[in-house]
Scaffold this motif. Structure first.
Motif, PDB file in Angstrom:
ATOM      1  N   ARG A   1       0.834  -1.197   0.000  1.00  0.00           N
ATOM      2  CA  ARG A   1       0.000   0.000   0.000  1.00  0.00           C
ATOM      3  C   ARG A   1       0.867   1.246   0.000  1.00  0.00           C
ATOM      4  O   ARG A   1       1.972   1.241   0.529  1.00  0.00           O
ATOM      5  N   LEU A   2       0.344   2.295  -0.590  1.00  0.00           N
ATOM      6  CA  LEU A   2       1.002   3.597  -0.493  1.00  0.00           C
ATOM      7  C   LEU A   2       0.635   4.176   0.869  1.00  0.00           C
ATOM      8  O   LEU A   2      -0.550   4.336   1.178  1.00  0.00           O
ATOM      9  N   MET A   3       1.628   4.436   1.657  1.00  0.00           N
ATOM     10  CA  MET A   3       1.357   4.968   2.999  1.00  0.00           C
ATOM     11  C   MET A   3       1.512   6.484   2.969  1.00  0.00           C
ATOM     12  O   MET A   3       2.595   7.000   2.724  1.00  0.00           O
ATOM     13  N   THR A   4       0.425   7.157   3.178  1.00  0.00           N
ATOM     14  CA  THR A   4       0.462   8.617   3.141  1.00  0.00           C
ATOM     15  C   THR A   4       0.005   9.163   4.486  1.00  0.00           C
ATOM     16  O   THR A   4      -1.065   8.798   4.965  1.00  0.00           O
ATOM     17  N   LEU A   5       0.813   9.975   5.073  1.00  0.00           N
ATOM     18  CA  LEU A   5       0.427  10.606   6.336  1.00  0.00           C
ATOM     19  C   LEU A   5       0.104  12.065   6.043  1.00  0.00           C
ATOM     20  O   LEU A   5       0.978  12.920   6.005  1.00  0.00           O
TER      21      LEU A   5
ATOM     22  N   PHE B   1       4.351  13.811   7.560  1.00  0.00           N
ATOM     23  CA  PHE B   1       5.677  13.244   7.794  1.00  0.00           C
ATOM     24  C   PHE B   1       6.344  12.847   6.482  1.00  0.00           C
ATOM     25  O   PHE B   1       7.400  13.304   6.128  1.00  0.00           O
ATOM     26  N   PHE B   2       5.684  11.951   5.763  1.00  0.00           N
ATOM     27  CA  PHE B   2       6.275  11.442   4.518  1.00  0.00           C
ATOM     28  C   PHE B   2       5.235  10.551   3.860  1.00  0.00           C
ATOM     29  O   PHE B   2       4.217  10.204   4.467  1.00  0.00           O
TER      30      PHE B   2
ATOM     31  N   PRO C   1       6.330   1.143  -1.073  1.00  0.00           N
ATOM     32  CA  PRO C   1       7.272   0.031  -1.184  1.00  0.00           C
ATOM     33  C   PRO C   1       7.111  -0.693  -2.523  1.00  0.00           C
ATOM     34  O   PRO C   1       5.994  -1.007  -2.930  1.00  0.00           O
TER      35      PRO C   1
ATOM     36  N   PHE D   1      10.193   7.401  -0.998  1.00  0.00           N
ATOM     37  CA  PHE D   1       9.674   8.327   0.008  1.00  0.00           C
ATOM     38  C   PHE D   1       9.428   9.706  -0.599  1.00  0.00           C
ATOM     39  O   PHE D   1      10.080  10.094  -1.569  1.00  0.00           O
TER      40      PHE D   1
ATOM     41  N   THR E   1      12.015  16.802   9.843  1.00  0.00           N
ATOM     42  CA  THR E   1      11.530  15.562   9.227  1.00  0.00           C
ATOM     43  C   THR E   1      12.217  15.346   7.879  1.00  0.00           C
ATOM     44  O   THR E   1      12.589  14.226   7.536  1.00  0.00           O
TER      45      THR E   1
ATOM     46  N   LEU F   1      15.494  13.852   8.349  1.00  0.00           N
ATOM     47  CA  LEU F   1      15.427  12.439   8.715  1.00  0.00           C
ATOM     48  C   LEU F   1      15.126  11.564   7.506  1.00  0.00           C
ATOM     49  O   LEU F   1      15.709  10.503   7.317  1.00  0.00           O
ATOM     50  N   VAL F   2      14.179  12.025   6.681  1.00  0.00           N
ATOM     51  CA  VAL F   2      13.760  11.187   5.558  1.00  0.00           C
ATOM     52  C   VAL F   2      14.893  11.039   4.540  1.00  0.00           C
ATOM     53  O   VAL F   2      15.061   9.986   3.928  1.00  0.00           O
TER      54      VAL F   2
END
Lengths: 452, 245
Positions: B42-46, B55-56, B60, B76, B87, B90-91
């Protein structure tokens, strides 16, 4: 925390988190209990290392019975090892019927392209099964066949399609839980990292502040030294003036009186300039120095500076060079301020008291951004108006670096110049040009000045 | 890059960087739409409420090379807003390659420059050098009215003078998205291969790997055709990684 998640605690993206980080075990047992209530099949969830994470039922009575028989525990242990370790088929699943006649179905739990655990359904009976296999009787010779047959028959009977449907349903449920868990884990990890990062930034800032405080104290000391020097200069010149006044005005008509008067005028003028500079510096530092930006012609400005330098100092010649063709002829700037800047630099370049040749130059320059990748696309160069004051044959004193070398007037002048330039977004640089001397270059960004 | 010898798994980290609202998340969404279902999670979107990344975003992608080695590409985005500076730092940590998504609008020129400077600074803070890091630039939002955006000729000229491959895109429509991604993947793979001899150690065939990824992304036809839609950028320009990665 799994070994994978411990790889790099400061980089949440480097860690491959395990099921234990992503799922709440007690909530998971609630889900499994709900599945049991619906389908009556024992389910266990194993993590990536094969350890049981959650289950919905105690060991079935058949397993308990076999476990208590000589030789039974070993066979059960072999069975559990197979359930934990056997590589699933291409579709991520496999089924087996054990030595006891009970069946099991195993499905891998995958997330983010990686197998992070497995679901074990069973024991259950396939339709038509129920007879005790010979293998069981051989494995546990003391087995009570009637008792074992009764316990085997008590296992739930499930068709393979139903097992696969339950597995699919559980897979979808776990997928949602794991995704939510992963998202929450990453969010939490990012929060922690962001806090660490903020702490690091604050530590850096605190360090910079400490450094600034130390510099400020040092600057205060330097300023005191400079003011002491200025006071000494003023005192010396006042002594000169007084010494020349002492003999009386009658001597002014005597031979050499004219030279005395000239010396008096020179000292008085210098004293006035020092006093004015001190006053300007104080006002600049207090932030109430008035700035009046008007249309300014740089050629006119340099001509005025040239006249001022030639008139005020023992300067035999001031050469003027203008290379401003092709650019806007006028800018918005405070002419008085820039005139003061260039005059102060001219005096500093000459060493204030020493006569010599001087050159004033106005030209366009540019400030190229660093030649890193992408700069061609994103880093627009700035056009500068450069005003140069240079004196051949003399090393220039650099403000900020050579504080100890500055005499009172030069130090005051350069301190004043830097603050005066600040109001135009300009910068001063000193270029040593051995063996020909040195130059002060005032660089003023055109976008700050605003072309007329 | 992370290499797990036990599981024969290689993980590459690619980052989409750029000013706020330039279309970084749209790029990932477009990639997620076209990629073969078996090759992605899944595309993880925050997101925050106003559709801005908090966040990012994380996409995957998983591929299996002919040699049997699994290649996981974690893609990312960074949050573009100024307040999320830490952030972003970090990314970008451990990034193997970066797509800089610039906004084509004239009005966004300054924001592009600021974000580019920010990228440079964050790379340096992580011990990475912009000169060494595989970098692709994408000018997004090419569907906006011509008077609002920088012309193709202008970008061609800039790309010709610059070093990085430049792609034009309309991420919301998926135009230029796969091309930009494959352009970065090829450069990144080449760079990693130079450092770690992936071809020799793991029996990779670089060209066929990039071609396979292209196929999974529905590029259709030879992948070089998609990669070569770039403006400028020295083809196969060798880069030397320094630190990090």
């Amino acid at each position: 925390m799994s070994a994978a998640a411990e790889q790099n605690p400061t980089d949440p993206f480097a860690a491959n988190v395990g099921l234990r980080e992503l799922l709440d075990v007690s909530s998971l047992e609630g889900v499994l209990s709900s599945f049991y209530a619906l389908f009556q099949i024992p389910i266990r969830i194993l993590d990536g290392e094969g350890r049981a994470l959650a289950k919905n039922r105690k060991q079935p009575a058949l397993s308990e019975y076999i476990n208590g028989l000589p030789g039974g525990a070993e066979r059960l242990s072999e069975l559990y090892d197979t359930l934990k370790q056997r590589e699933p088929d291409e579709d991520g699943q496999f089924s087996l019927t054990s030595f006891s006649g009970a069946s099991y179905h195993v499905a891998a739990i995958a997330h983010d392209g990686r197998r992070i655990g497995r679901v074990v359904l069973g024991p259950f009976l396939m339709p038509g099964a129920g007879e005790l296999p010979r293998e069981l009787l051989e494995a546990a010779p003391q087995l009570d066949a009637a008792r074992a047959r009764e316990l085997l028959g008590a296992l739930p009977r499930v068709r393979e399609e139903t097992v696969r449907a339950i597995t699919r349903h559980l897979g979808v449920t776990l997928d949602a839980l794991i995704f939510a868990g992963h998202k929450a884990w990453l969010t939490e990890a990012m929060h922690l990292c962001a806090v660490q990062e903020s702490f690091r930034e604050l530590s850096d800032k605190a360090q910079l502040l400490e450094q600034a405080e130390r510099s400020s104290i040092e600057f205060g000391r330097s300023r005191l030294r400079m003011f002491a020097g200025i006071a000494n200069d003023i005192g010396t010149r006042l002594s000169h003036v007084l010494a020349r006044l002492e003999p009386g005005l009658s001597e002014a008509r005597a031979p050499g009186g004219l030279a005395e008067r000239s010396a008096l005028e020179k000292d008085a003028r210098r004293l006035r300039e020092i006093a004015q500079s001190l006053s300007d510096l104080a006002r600049l530092e207090q932030g109430d120095f008035p700035i009046h930006k008007v249309e300014l012609d740089p050629a006119q400005l340099l001509s005025e500076v040239r006249l001022e330098l030639e008139g005020a100092a023992d300067t035999p010649s001031v050469e003027l060079l203008l290379s401003l063709a092709g650019g806007p002829p006028r800018w918005h700037a405070d002419g008085a301020v820039l005139r003061q800047v260039l005059t102060l630099l001219g005096q500093s370049a000459l060493g204030a008291r020493e006569p010599g040749a001087l050159r004033l130059e106005a030209r366009f320059g540019s400030e190229e951004p660093a030649a890193d990748g992408g700069w061609v696309l994103f880093g627009a160069p700035r056009t500068l108006l450069e005003l140069e004051v240079s004196a051949p044959g003399r090393r220039a004193v650099e403000p900020g670096r050579d504080a100890a070398l500055l005499d009172a007037e030069a130090g005051l002048a350069l301190a004043l110049v830097e603050r005066l330039l600040d109001v135009h977004g300009g910068q001063l640089r000193v270029e040593q040009r051995p063996p020909d001397g040195a130059a002060f270059v005032v660089a003023l960004p055109l976008d700050e000045l605003g072309a007329v | 890059m992370q290499l797990d010898f036990r599981t024969r798994e290689l993980t590459i980290k690619l980052v989409y960087y750029g000013p706020a609202l330039s279309g970084k998340t749209s790029n990932l969404q477009a990639l997620h739409r076209v990629v073969d279902r078996d090759s992605t999670g899944r595309l993880m979107t925050l997101d925050t409420k106003d559709d801005r990344t908090l966040f990012f975003d994380l996409l995957p992608l998983n591929f299996k090379a002919k040699s049997g080695v699994s290649v996981r590409i974690k893609v990312f985005t960074v949050p573009g807003q100024q307040i999320h500076a830490s952030t972003r730092r970090l990314v970008v940590q451990g990034a193997d390659g970066v797509v800089f998504v610039a906004d084509s609008q004239h009005s966004e020129t300054q924001n592009n420059t600021t974000a580019f400077l920010d990228l440079k600074s964050n790379l340096e803070a992580n011990g990475l050098s912009m000169k060494a890091l595989p970098l692709v630039i994408q000018f997004n939002k090419r569907d906006l009215p011509a008077q609002a955006i920088r012309t193709r000729e202008e970008l061609e000229e800039l790309a010709r003078r610059g070093r990085e491959p430049v792609y034009l895109a309309v991420a919301t429509q998926g135009v230029g998205v796969v091309e930009s991604f494959l352009g970065l993947l090829q450069t990144t793979w080449q760079s990693l291969n130079e450092q770690h001899a992936l071809d020799r150690k793991f029996g990779f065939e670089s060209d066929s790997f990039v071609q396979m990824v292209g196929n999974k992304l529905g590029a259709g036809g030879p992948v070089l055709r998609a990669i070569n839609t770039r403006l400028g950028g020295a083809p196969s320009a060798p880069r030397t990684q320094s630190g990090g990665g």
